[in-house]
Design a protein around this motif. Structure first.
Motif, PDB file in Angstrom:
ATOM      1  N   VAL A 232       0.914  -1.188   0.244  1.00 47.92           N
ATOM      2  CA  VAL A 232       0.045  -0.012  -0.084  1.00 47.92           C
ATOM      3  C   VAL A 232       0.915   1.319   0.114  1.00 47.92           C
ATOM      4  O   VAL A 232       0.562   2.270  -0.718  1.00 47.92           O
ATOM      5  CB  VAL A 232      -1.072   0.054   1.154  1.00 47.92           C
ATOM      6  CG1 VAL A 232      -1.718   1.131   1.256  1.00 47.92           C
ATOM      7  CG2 VAL A 232      -1.900  -1.035   1.117  1.00 47.92           C
ATOM      8  N   GLY A 233       1.921   1.120   0.798  1.00 48.27           N
ATOM      9  CA  GLY A 233       2.887   2.438   0.752  1.00 48.27           C
ATOM     10  C   GLY A 233       3.355   2.567  -0.679  1.00 48.27           C
ATOM     11  O   GLY A 233       3.596   3.704  -1.115  1.00 48.27           O
ATOM     12  N   PHE A 234       3.847   1.575  -1.488  1.00 54.23           N
ATOM     13  CA  PHE A 234       4.195   1.569  -2.731  1.00 54.23           C
ATOM     14  C   PHE A 234       3.254   2.156  -3.635  1.00 54.23           C
ATOM     15  O   PHE A 234       3.389   3.264  -4.307  1.00 54.23           O
ATOM     16  CB  PHE A 234       4.421   0.120  -3.405  1.00 54.23           C
ATOM     17  CG  PHE A 234       4.765   0.228  -4.975  1.00 54.23           C
ATOM     18  CD1 PHE A 234       5.688   0.709  -5.472  1.00 54.23           C
ATOM     19  CD2 PHE A 234       3.808  -0.297  -5.633  1.00 54.23           C
ATOM     20  CE1 PHE A 234       6.269   0.722  -6.839  1.00 54.23           C
ATOM     21  CE2 PHE A 234       3.904  -0.467  -7.052  1.00 54.23           C
ATOM     22  CZ  PHE A 234       5.077   0.085  -7.759  1.00 54.23           C
ATOM     23  N   SER A 235       1.908   1.841  -3.382  1.00 54.89           N
ATOM     24  CA  SER A 235       0.705   2.237  -4.239  1.00 54.89           C
ATOM     25  C   SER A 235       0.709   3.972  -4.001  1.00 54.89           C
ATOM     26  O   SER A 235       0.352   4.958  -4.826  1.00 54.89           O
ATOM     27  CB  SER A 235      -0.405   1.829  -3.655  1.00 54.89           C
ATOM     28  OG  SER A 235      -1.679   2.209  -4.558  1.00 54.89           O
ATOM     29  N   ALA A 236       0.713   4.444  -2.518  1.00 55.48           N
ATOM     30  CA  ALA A 236       1.012   5.860  -2.325  1.00 55.48           C
ATOM     31  C   ALA A 236       2.083   6.510  -2.882  1.00 55.48           C
ATOM     32  O   ALA A 236       1.642   7.457  -3.374  1.00 55.48           O
ATOM     33  CB  ALA A 236       1.024   5.803  -0.786  1.00 55.48           C
ATOM     34  N   ALA A 237       3.348   6.001  -2.773  1.00 52.06           N
ATOM     35  CA  ALA A 237       4.329   6.375  -3.686  1.00 52.06           C
ATOM     36  C   ALA A 237       4.053   6.801  -5.012  1.00 52.06           C
ATOM     37  O   ALA A 237       4.595   7.879  -5.725  1.00 52.06           O
ATOM     38  CB  ALA A 237       5.592   5.753  -3.237  1.00 52.06           C
ATOM     39  N   CYS A 238       3.494   5.797  -5.623  1.00 51.50           N
ATOM     40  CA  CYS A 238       3.246   6.024  -7.031  1.00 51.50           C
ATOM     41  C   CYS A 238       2.297   7.119  -7.370  1.00 51.50           C
ATOM     42  O   CYS A 238       2.307   7.864  -8.443  1.00 51.50           O
ATOM     43  CB  CYS A 238       2.559   4.763  -7.570  1.00 51.50           C
ATOM     44  SG  CYS A 238       3.686   3.305  -7.695  1.00 51.50           S
ATOM     45  N   VAL A 239       1.424   7.259  -6.350  1.00 60.16           N
ATOM     46  CA  VAL A 239       0.342   8.486  -6.569  1.00 60.16           C
ATOM     47  C   VAL A 239       1.269   9.772  -6.379  1.00 60.16           C
ATOM     48  O   VAL A 239       1.107  10.855  -7.198  1.00 60.16           O
ATOM     49  CB  VAL A 239      -1.017   8.468  -5.549  1.00 60.16           C
ATOM     50  CG1 VAL A 239      -1.688   9.734  -5.620  1.00 60.16           C
ATOM     51  CG2 VAL A 239      -1.463   7.463  -6.091  1.00 60.16           C
ATOM     52  N   PHE A 240       1.959   9.830  -5.317  1.00 59.85           N
ATOM     53  CA  PHE A 240       2.885  10.951  -5.139  1.00 59.85           C
ATOM     54  C   PHE A 240       3.726  11.539  -6.215  1.00 59.85           C
ATOM     55  O   PHE A 240       3.846  12.615  -6.546  1.00 59.85           O
ATOM     56  CB  PHE A 240       3.570  10.899  -3.672  1.00 59.85           C
ATOM     57  CG  PHE A 240       2.618  10.785  -2.601  1.00 59.85           C
ATOM     58  CD1 PHE A 240       1.576  11.805  -2.232  1.00 59.85           C
ATOM     59  CD2 PHE A 240       2.820   9.874  -1.454  1.00 59.85           C
ATOM     60  CE1 PHE A 240       0.959  11.758  -1.132  1.00 59.85           C
ATOM     61  CE2 PHE A 240       2.393  10.010  -0.404  1.00 59.85           C
ATOM     62  CZ  PHE A 240       1.230  10.765  -0.027  1.00 59.85           C
ATOM     63  N   PHE A 241       4.378  10.427  -6.705  1.00 61.23           N
ATOM     64  CA  PHE A 241       5.385  10.771  -7.801  1.00 61.23           C
ATOM     65  C   PHE A 241       4.601  10.770  -9.216  1.00 61.23           C
ATOM     66  O   PHE A 241       5.616  10.817 -10.250  1.00 61.23           O
ATOM     67  CB  PHE A 241       6.516   9.660  -7.644  1.00 61.23           C
ATOM     68  CG  PHE A 241       7.314   9.906  -6.419  1.00 61.23           C
ATOM     69  CD1 PHE A 241       7.957  11.159  -6.203  1.00 61.23           C
ATOM     70  CD2 PHE A 241       7.527   8.943  -5.642  1.00 61.23           C
ATOM     71  CE1 PHE A 241       8.617  11.269  -5.095  1.00 61.23           C
ATOM     72  CE2 PHE A 241       8.025   8.914  -4.353  1.00 61.23           C
ATOM     73  CZ  PHE A 241       8.858  10.183  -4.232  1.00 61.23           C
ATOM     74  N   ARG A 242       3.393  10.439  -9.229  1.00 57.16           N
ATOM     75  CA  ARG A 242       2.629  10.670 -10.368  1.00 57.16           C
ATOM     76  C   ARG A 242       3.302   9.718 -11.577  1.00 57.16           C
ATOM     77  O   ARG A 242       3.388   9.898 -12.747  1.00 57.16           O
ATOM     78  CB  ARG A 242       2.955  11.952 -11.284  1.00 57.16           C
ATOM     79  CG  ARG A 242       2.304  13.218 -10.428  1.00 57.16           C
ATOM     80  CD  ARG A 242       0.756  13.354 -10.296  1.00 57.16           C
ATOM     81  NE  ARG A 242       0.217  14.583  -9.875  1.00 57.16           N
ATOM     82  CZ  ARG A 242      -0.019  15.104  -8.689  1.00 57.16           C
ATOM     83  NH1 ARG A 242       0.010  13.969  -7.806  1.00 57.16           N
ATOM     84  NH2 ARG A 242      -0.543  16.212  -8.063  1.00 57.16           N
TER      85      ARG A 242
END
Length: 115
Positions: free
Chosen positions: A16-26
Motif C-alpha cells: 500500500v505504501g508503494f501505491s501511495a508513492a506511485c500517486v505522489f510521484f505521478r
C-alpha cells in the motif's frame, strides 16, 4: 502475535505504501487511469496521503492493535471505493488492480483477529 500475521501485515503495508508513492510521484500507470476514471487531480494528493496513512497505521498496529484495525478498516473502505470507481467508469478490465491491494489488507485484518 503470529509470524504469519506479522509477515502479511508488513507486506500489505509495503504494498500500500508503494501505491501511495506511485500517486505522489505521478507514476503514469497510476495517474493515467485515475484521470480516465474521472478522479479530479485535486484529489490525488489526498488519496496518496490516505494510502500512506493506512500503510503506516498497519505497521503501528503491530504494536498498538487498535490502530492497525482502524487502518485496515480504512484501507478496506478505500479500496472498495476504488473498485466502485473503476466499475462506474466501466473499466471492467481494471477491477483486479484495486483488488490486488485490498487482498493483503483483508488478510492482515483476518490474521490479526485470529491471532
Amino acid at each position: 502475535m503470529s509470524t504469519a500475521y506479522t509477515v502479511v501485515t508488513v507486506a500489505a503495508a509495503l504494498w500500500v505504501g508503494f501505491s501511495a508513492a506511485c500517486v505522489f510521484f505521478r507514476a503514469p500507470w497510476v495517474v493515467g487511469p485515475l484521470a480516465e476514471y474521472g478522479v479530479p487531480r485535486s484529489w490525488w494528493p489526498w488519496l496518496g496521503a490516505a494510502k500512506a496513512a493506512g500503510a503506516l497505521g498497519l505497521l503501528v498496529g503491530l504494536f498498538v492493535p487498535v490502530v492497525g484495525v482502524l487502518a485496515g478498516v480504512g484501507l478496506v473502505i478505500y479500496f472498495v471505493g476504488a473498485v466502485v470507481t473503476v466499475v462506474r467508469a466501466r473499466a471492467y478490465s481494471h477491477v483486479p488492480f484495486p483488488l490486488l491491494y485490498l487482498a493483503p489488507v483483508v488478510g492482515a485484518l483476518a490474521l490479526g483477529f485470529a491471532a
